[in-house]
Design a protein around this motif. Structure first.
Motif, PDB file in Angstrom:
ATOM      1  N   ASN A 259      37.625  55.738  44.894  1.00  0.00           N
ATOM      2  CA  ASN A 259      37.881  56.595  43.744  1.00  0.00           C
ATOM      3  C   ASN A 259      36.966  56.203  42.593  1.00  0.00           C
ATOM      4  OD1 ASN A 259      38.944  57.942  41.507  1.00  0.00           O
ATOM      5  ND2 ASN A 259      41.014  57.847  42.320  1.00  0.00           N
ATOM      6  N   MET A 260      36.148  57.141  42.133  1.00  0.00           N
ATOM      7  CA  MET A 260      35.204  56.853  41.048  1.00  0.00           C
ATOM      8  C   MET A 260      35.912  56.585  39.716  1.00  0.00           C
ATOM      9  SD  MET A 260      32.304  56.468  42.304  1.00  0.00           S
ATOM     10  CE  MET A 260      31.331  56.366  40.822  1.00  0.00           C
ATOM     11  N   MET A 261      37.205  56.833  39.669  1.00  0.00           N
ATOM     12  CA  MET A 261      37.975  56.507  38.467  1.00  0.00           C
ATOM     13  C   MET A 261      37.867  55.012  38.153  1.00  0.00           C
ATOM     14  SD  MET A 261      41.989  57.182  37.772  1.00  0.00           S
ATOM     15  CE  MET A 261      42.794  55.681  38.264  1.00  0.00           C
ATOM     16  N   TYR A 262      37.669  54.195  39.180  1.00  0.00           N
ATOM     17  CA  TYR A 262      37.588  52.748  39.008  1.00  0.00           C
ATOM     18  C   TYR A 262      36.158  52.251  38.829  1.00  0.00           C
ATOM     19  CZ  TYR A 262      42.316  53.340  40.631  1.00  0.00           C
ATOM     20  OH  TYR A 262      43.604  53.763  40.768  1.00  0.00           O
ATOM     21  N   GLY A 263      35.220  53.142  38.652  1.00  0.00           N
ATOM     22  CA  GLY A 263      33.838  52.777  38.365  1.00  0.00           C
ATOM     23  C   GLY A 263      32.964  52.736  39.603  1.00  0.00           C
ATOM     24  N   PRO A 264      31.668  52.498  39.393  1.00  0.00           N
ATOM     25  CA  PRO A 264      30.719  52.464  40.509  1.00  0.00           C
ATOM     26  C   PRO A 264      31.024  51.303  41.456  1.00  0.00           C
ATOM     27  CG  PRO A 264      29.632  51.910  38.437  1.00  0.00           C
ATOM     28  CD  PRO A 264      31.038  52.250  38.112  1.00  0.00           C
ATOM     29  N   CYS A 265      30.613  51.465  42.711  1.00  0.00           N
ATOM     30  CA  CYS A 265      30.923  50.432  43.689  1.00  0.00           C
ATOM     31  C   CYS A 265      29.691  49.913  44.427  1.00  0.00           C
ATOM     32  CB  CYS A 265      31.939  50.945  44.693  1.00  0.00           C
ATOM     33  SG  CYS A 265      31.389  52.376  45.633  1.00  0.00           S
ATOM     34  N   VAL A 266      28.538  50.488  44.185  1.00  0.00           N
ATOM     35  CA  VAL A 266      27.330  50.074  44.893  1.00  0.00           C
ATOM     36  C   VAL A 266      26.954  48.652  44.489  1.00  0.00           C
ATOM     37  CG1 VAL A 266      24.882  50.557  45.260  1.00  0.00           C
ATOM     38  CG2 VAL A 266      26.517  52.438  45.109  1.00  0.00           C
ATOM     39  N   GLY A 267      26.815  47.792  45.480  1.00  0.00           N
ATOM     40  CA  GLY A 267      26.374  46.421  45.238  1.00  0.00           C
ATOM     41  C   GLY A 267      27.446  45.482  44.730  1.00  0.00           C
ATOM     42  N   MET A 268      28.709  45.893  44.760  1.00  0.00           N
ATOM     43  CA  MET A 268      29.801  45.032  44.288  1.00  0.00           C
ATOM     44  C   MET A 268      30.742  44.713  45.429  1.00  0.00           C
ATOM     45  SD  MET A 268      31.052  46.634  40.682  1.00  0.00           S
ATOM     46  CE  MET A 268      31.979  45.164  40.280  1.00  0.00           C
ATOM     47  N   LYS A 269      31.277  43.516  45.409  1.00  0.00           N
ATOM     48  CA  LYS A 269      32.330  43.187  46.356  1.00  0.00           C
ATOM     49  C   LYS A 269      33.584  43.941  45.925  1.00  0.00           C
ATOM     50  CE  LYS A 269      30.742  38.677  47.780  1.00  0.00           C
ATOM     51  NZ  LYS A 269      30.632  38.851  49.198  1.00  0.00           N
ATOM     52  N   ARG A 270      34.413  44.253  46.884  1.00  0.00           N
ATOM     53  CA  ARG A 270      35.623  45.031  46.592  1.00  0.00           C
ATOM     54  C   ARG A 270      36.540  44.316  45.610  1.00  0.00           C
ATOM     55  NH1 ARG A 270      37.062  47.612  52.501  1.00  0.00           N
ATOM     56  NH2 ARG A 270      35.164  48.830  52.654  1.00  0.00           N
ATOM     57  N   ILE A 271      36.687  42.997  45.744  1.00  0.00           N
ATOM     58  CA  ILE A 271      37.567  42.258  44.832  1.00  0.00           C
ATOM     59  C   ILE A 271      36.995  42.260  43.418  1.00  0.00           C
ATOM     60  CG2 ILE A 271      36.588  39.976  45.311  1.00  0.00           C
ATOM     61  CD1 ILE A 271      40.327  40.771  44.716  1.00  0.00           C
ATOM     62  N   ASP A 272      35.669  42.201  43.288  1.00  0.00           N
ATOM     63  CA  ASP A 272      35.047  42.253  41.963  1.00  0.00           C
ATOM     64  C   ASP A 272      35.298  43.605  41.303  1.00  0.00           C
ATOM     65  OD1 ASP A 272      34.075  39.699  42.365  1.00  0.00           O
ATOM     66  OD2 ASP A 272      32.088  40.394  43.003  1.00  0.00           O
ATOM     67  N   ARG A 273      35.230  44.655  42.090  1.00  0.00           N
ATOM     68  CA  ARG A 273      35.484  45.999  41.564  1.00  0.00           C
ATOM     69  C   ARG A 273      36.946  46.133  41.148  1.00  0.00           C
ATOM     70  NH1 ARG A 273      35.985  51.588  44.255  1.00  0.00           N
ATOM     71  NH2 ARG A 273      35.260  52.971  42.616  1.00  0.00           N
ATOM     72  N   TRP A 274      37.859  45.585  41.947  1.00  0.00           N
ATOM     73  CA  TRP A 274      39.278  45.633  41.611  1.00  0.00           C
ATOM     74  C   TRP A 274      39.523  44.875  40.302  1.00  0.00           C
ATOM     75  CZ3 TRP A 274      43.563  43.218  40.147  1.00  0.00           C
ATOM     76  CH2 TRP A 274      44.775  43.883  40.311  1.00  0.00           C
ATOM     77  N   ASN A 275      38.939  43.672  40.194  1.00  0.00           N
ATOM     78  CA  ASN A 275      39.119  42.865  38.983  1.00  0.00           C
ATOM     79  C   ASN A 275      38.553  43.568  37.752  1.00  0.00           C
ATOM     80  OD1 ASN A 275      40.482  40.692  40.146  1.00  0.00           O
ATOM     81  ND2 ASN A 275      38.577  39.738  40.789  1.00  0.00           N
ATOM     82  N   ARG A 276      37.400  44.194  37.883  1.00  0.00           N
ATOM     83  CA  ARG A 276      36.808  44.918  36.755  1.00  0.00           C
ATOM     84  C   ARG A 276      37.714  46.065  36.321  1.00  0.00           C
ATOM     85  NH1 ARG A 276      31.728  48.161  38.103  1.00  0.00           N
ATOM     86  NH2 ARG A 276      33.377  49.341  39.092  1.00  0.00           N
ATOM     87  N   ALA A 277      38.189  46.849  37.276  1.00  0.00           N
ATOM     88  CA  ALA A 277      39.077  47.968  36.953  1.00  0.00           C
ATOM     89  C   ALA A 277      40.347  47.471  36.276  1.00  0.00           C
ATOM     90  CB  ALA A 277      39.410  48.753  38.215  1.00  0.00           C
ATOM     91  N   SER A 278      40.888  46.381  36.760  1.00  0.00           N
ATOM     92  CA  SER A 278      42.100  45.817  36.164  1.00  0.00           C
ATOM     93  C   SER A 278      41.846  45.353  34.731  1.00  0.00           C
ATOM     94  CB  SER A 278      42.600  44.656  37.019  1.00  0.00           C
ATOM     95  OG  SER A 278      43.769  44.107  36.472  1.00  0.00           O
TER      96      SER A 278
END
Length: 52
Positions: free
Chosen positions: A2-21
């Motif tokens: 879901n792009m609501m949580y920001g871009p995901c290219v080149g990021m680990k999934r946990i890093d993306r989760w932490n950023r969104a949080s």
């Protein structure tokens, strides 16, 4: 994905989760539990890793 949580290219999934949080976007807790579970077989890398 879901792009609501920001871009995901080149990021680990946990890093993306932490950023969104940290941005107050309230990503699903179930996803966090999957990503941090020692027994989890979820790939920690970005879905697009080495594909883009």
């Amino acid at each position: 994905m879901n792009m609501m949580y920001g871009p995901c290219v080149g990021m680990k999934r946990i890093d993306r989760w932490n950023r969104a949080s940290s941005l107050g976007l309230r990503p699903p807790d179930d996803v966090y539990r999957l990503l941090t579970s020692a027994a989890s077989e979820v790939c920690a890398d970005s879905l697009w890793d080495a594909r883009v």
